[in-house]
Design an enzyme around this catalytic site. Structure first.
Site, mmCIF file in Angstrom:
data_model
loop_
_atom_site.group_PDB
_atom_site.id
_atom_site.type_symbol
_atom_site.label_atom_id
_atom_site.label_comp_id
_atom_site.label_asym_id
_atom_site.label_seq_id
_atom_site.Cartn_x
_atom_site.Cartn_y
_atom_site.Cartn_z
ATOM 1 N N CYS A 1 0.792 -1.240 0.000
ATOM 2 C CA CYS A 1 0.000 0.000 0.000
ATOM 3 C C CYS A 1 0.815 1.278 0.000
ATOM 4 O O CYS A 1 0.652 2.132 -0.871
ATOM 5 C CB CYS A 1 -0.874 0.079 1.251
ATOM 6 S SG CYS A 1 -1.896 -1.339 1.528
ATOM 7 N N HIS B 1 -2.739 6.692 4.301
ATOM 8 C CA HIS B 1 -1.649 5.726 4.540
ATOM 9 C C HIS B 1 -0.266 6.169 4.060
ATOM 10 O O HIS B 1 0.568 5.337 3.700
ATOM 11 C CB HIS B 1 -2.005 4.351 3.917
ATOM 12 C CG HIS B 1 -1.409 3.207 4.688
ATOM 13 N ND1 HIS B 1 -1.532 1.883 4.326
ATOM 14 C CD2 HIS B 1 -0.648 3.204 5.809
ATOM 15 C CE1 HIS B 1 -0.893 1.122 5.181
ATOM 16 N NE2 HIS B 1 -0.348 1.894 6.096
#
Ligand SMILES: *[C@@H]1O[C@H](CO)[C@@H](O)[C@H](O)[C@H]1NC(C)=O
Ligand SMILES: *[C@@H]1O[C@H](CO)[C@@H](O)[C@H](O)[C@H]1NC(C)=O
Ligand SMILES: *[C@@H]1O[C@H](CO)[C@@H](O)[C@H](O)[C@H]1NC(C)=O
Ligand SMILES: *[C@@H]1O[C@H](CO)[C@@H](O)[C@H](O)[C@H]1NC(C)=O
Ligand SMILES: *[C@@H]1O[C@H](CO)[C@@H](O)[C@H](O)[C@H]1NC(C)=O
Length: 559
Positions: free
Chosen positions: A71, A127
């Site tokens: 990610c 993130h």
């Protein structure tokens, strides 16, 4: 003939004029941990995604689209247009408890879009930094952010449980509307994000271009106790033909995404924005079929999975749609860093500073070859391995014995009862109906051809008896065009290619800004702030420097 020519000139002028007056809206959707084999537009019927397919068939399916393998690096690459090794953002994903983010000196995609006149919104997961305010989306170019700031959270409680190296846990809410924690959200994350996205579309002033970035957390696994959670509005029977129970739960989450997509496209149509919206759909990395955050997604026929340098970790589903693009399956090399210059170009801008991304907009519009000759597939300085693609060839160097080197999930593809009819599902889908209302057609033969073209086929019939796994003394080399499954090593038999690619990869390796060591900061513990994950570093504090050393990638002979 004459009429046709006239029509295409008019079409060109319309596009041209509309671009001169106002840049197109952009809806950029990134989903989390979805594998190559988890959409039906790649040719398999097990998990049907009729709404996504209906748009993919009318747009450009990117058959050789590379992302990063996890990610955080993917999102850093998307937002900066640079390989994550330029920003210290490569390797393992960011923990909520780390004081780290995309360095403040980097300018991000939404900030460029704002300069072009766009209003900019992020819905869903961030993130790439949450320890200090300056790392948050609304400080980096987004007008608004609604969603999670850190890694995967629970879909219902919107809380993140993080297990530290000593076995203790930090846990708290990670769900925000701008600066404000959302303390009472009843909805499942997919529904909450879909509703917010539609609200933004409905409230949008159409005379201003919209950059809407929807960053779904689905179909990533949730916290350990409840990893696979579908929305309450999806029937448990939806994917009843799938034999493996966990694969079925995963499929239901993919169905949630497909339904969400239909609702959002409908909202664009209702607001008369669809024809002038660029729609991008991509996954952030391959599926983790096994291991950490296992979600039972499948990347076959590709080798490896999430968190690995193989195709299964990095080559993922992707398509782009705009009313001006000619539908096709595009075989050009495309990397996640390309979106920044491509979307800036589509918005009428130009980027002059040095980045790794390539502007693919002219190639996409003109059905030309990719501008990209190579892709730095991955560098992981913590695990000490790397992969690089040049033309048809791909090289892997370093020690991958800590990662995933095999083929995963064959059993999960088992069917236990009759599949629904693919074409019935496609024609009944909301997006197909919307497309048909807007003058697009679906011809069964053409769809069959497109699906066939989008399918990855292993052409090389030579398969190594013992699959090559790279070590520091010897790497692996593949011709991906004929051997997409990475099953026939050419290291010895094509020494010149090995030499060329190794030299290019080692150059990147030596240029990297390595990822810092993972330091869990006890000040991050949400227990200190009523179990809400909040920034804990004072505004303006200098960013933490770190002297992580670059290891040796290759110490063998002959290259
Ligand atoms: C929409 O934006 C335009 C351009 O900024 C402005 O002139 C117009 O008043 C706005 N319309 C509404 C309803 O806010
Ligand atoms: C993995 O590689 C390291 C370094 O070469 C070696 O020490 C270790 O024994 C290997 N582990 C396995 C399971 O092969
Ligand atoms: C969208 O464009 C297509 C042709 O590209 C046209 O047939 C259709 O009517 C347009 N729809 C709207 C709502 O403008
Ligand atoms: C369908 O395929 C035929 C032949 O390949 C082609 O001529 C036609 O343009 C295609 N139609 C559509 C709607 O794409
Ligand atoms: C490999 O490279 C060497 C030296 O550059 C060259 O002489 C040779 O012809 C090359 N071999 C092939 C098969 O390209």
């Amino acid at each position: 003939m004459k009429l046709q020519m006239l029509a295409s000139v008019v079409a060109f002028m319309l596009i041209h004029v509309s671009q001169c007056t106002q840049p197109p809206h952009v809806l950029f959707i990134m989903v989390d941990d979805m594998g190559w084999n988890d959409v039906s537009f790649h040719g398999e019927d097990q998990i049907m995604t009729p709404n996504l397919d209906a748009m993919a068939y009318q747009g450009v399916i990117l058959k050789q689209y590379y992302s990063e393998a996890v990610c955080t690096p993917t999102r850093a690459a998307l937002l900066t247009g640079k390989y994550p090794i330029r920003t210290g953002m490569a390797s393992t994903a960011l923990r909520n408890s780390e004081d780290r983010g995309i360095p403040i000196r980097e300018r991000l995609l939404p900030s460029y879009m704002k300069e072009l006149g766009y209003s900019t919104h992020l819905v869903g997961k961030w993130h790439v930094g949450m320890s200090r305010n300056e790392y948050l989306p609304t400080f980096r170019g987004y007008d608004t952010h609604y969603g999670n700031r850190g890694g995967a959270a629970d879909y219902f409680t919107h809380e993140r449980v993080e297990t530290n190296f000593d076995g203790t846990q930090y846990f708290g809410l990670d769900f925000f509307d701008g600066a404000n924690p959302i303390l009472a959200e009843e909805l499942h994350a997919v529904d909450a994000f879909t509703d917010k996205t539609i609200e933004i579309i409905n409230n949008h002033n159409k005379s201003i271009p919209l950059f809407l970035h929807l960053s779904h957390t689905t179909p990533h696994a949730g916290n350990d106790g409840a990893p696979l959670q579908q929305t309450p509005s999806t029937s448990n029977l939806k994917n009843k033909h799938i034999a493996h129970s966990d694969r079925r739960l995963y499929a239901n989450m993919v169905t949630n995404l497909d339904d969400s997509f239909a609702q959002i496209i409908k909202a664009l149509e209702n607001n008369k924005m669809l024809n002038d919206t660029i729609i991008v759909f991509v996954s952030d990395n391959g599926a983790p079929t096994i291991g950490l955050f296992q979600n039972y997604g499948v990347n076959l026929p590709l080798r490896g999975q999430k968190s690995s340098p193989w195709e299964g970790g990095t080559r993922v589903p992707a398509f782009i749609w705009h009313s001006s693009l000619k539908p096709r399956v595009w075989d050009g090399l495309f990397h996640v860093t390309d979106w920044l210059p491509t979307l800036i170009a589509a918005g009428g801008g130009d980027i002059t500073k040095e980045i790794d991304g390539v502007n693919q907009w002219p190639a996409l519009q003109g059905n030309l070859l990719s501008e990209r000759k190579d892709v730095l597939v991955l560098i992981d300085n913590i695990e000490n391995y790397a992969a690089y693609r040049y033309g048809d060839y791909k090289i892997l160097l370093g020690n991958t014995n800590t990662t995933f080197n095999e083929y995963y999930g064959k059993q999960l593809l088992t069917i236990k009862s009759a599949l629904p009819n693919y074409f019935s599902e496609l024609y009944a889908s909301e997006v197909a109906k919307i497309m048909m209302r807007n003058g697009r057609d679906y011809i069964a033969n053409n769809i069959t051809n497109v699906r066939s073209a989008a399918k990855i086929r292993q052409l090389d019939i030579l398969v190594d008896e013992i699959p090559c796994v790279p070590t520091h003394a010897k790497g692996c080399l593949y011709n991906i065009r004929v051997d997409p499954s990475e099953s026939h090593d050419l290291w010895e038999s094509a020494p010149n290619i090995t030499k060329t690619l190794a030299a290019k990869l080692l150059k990147f390796w030596n240029e990297q800004i390595p990822r810092k060591k993972i330091i869990i900061d006890p000040r991050s513990d949400p227990a200190k702030t009523n179990h809400i994950w909040l920034p804990w570093i004072a505004p303006g504090s200098p960013e933490v420097e770190d002297a992580t050393e670059i290891g040796v990638l290759y110490n063998g002979k002959g290259i």
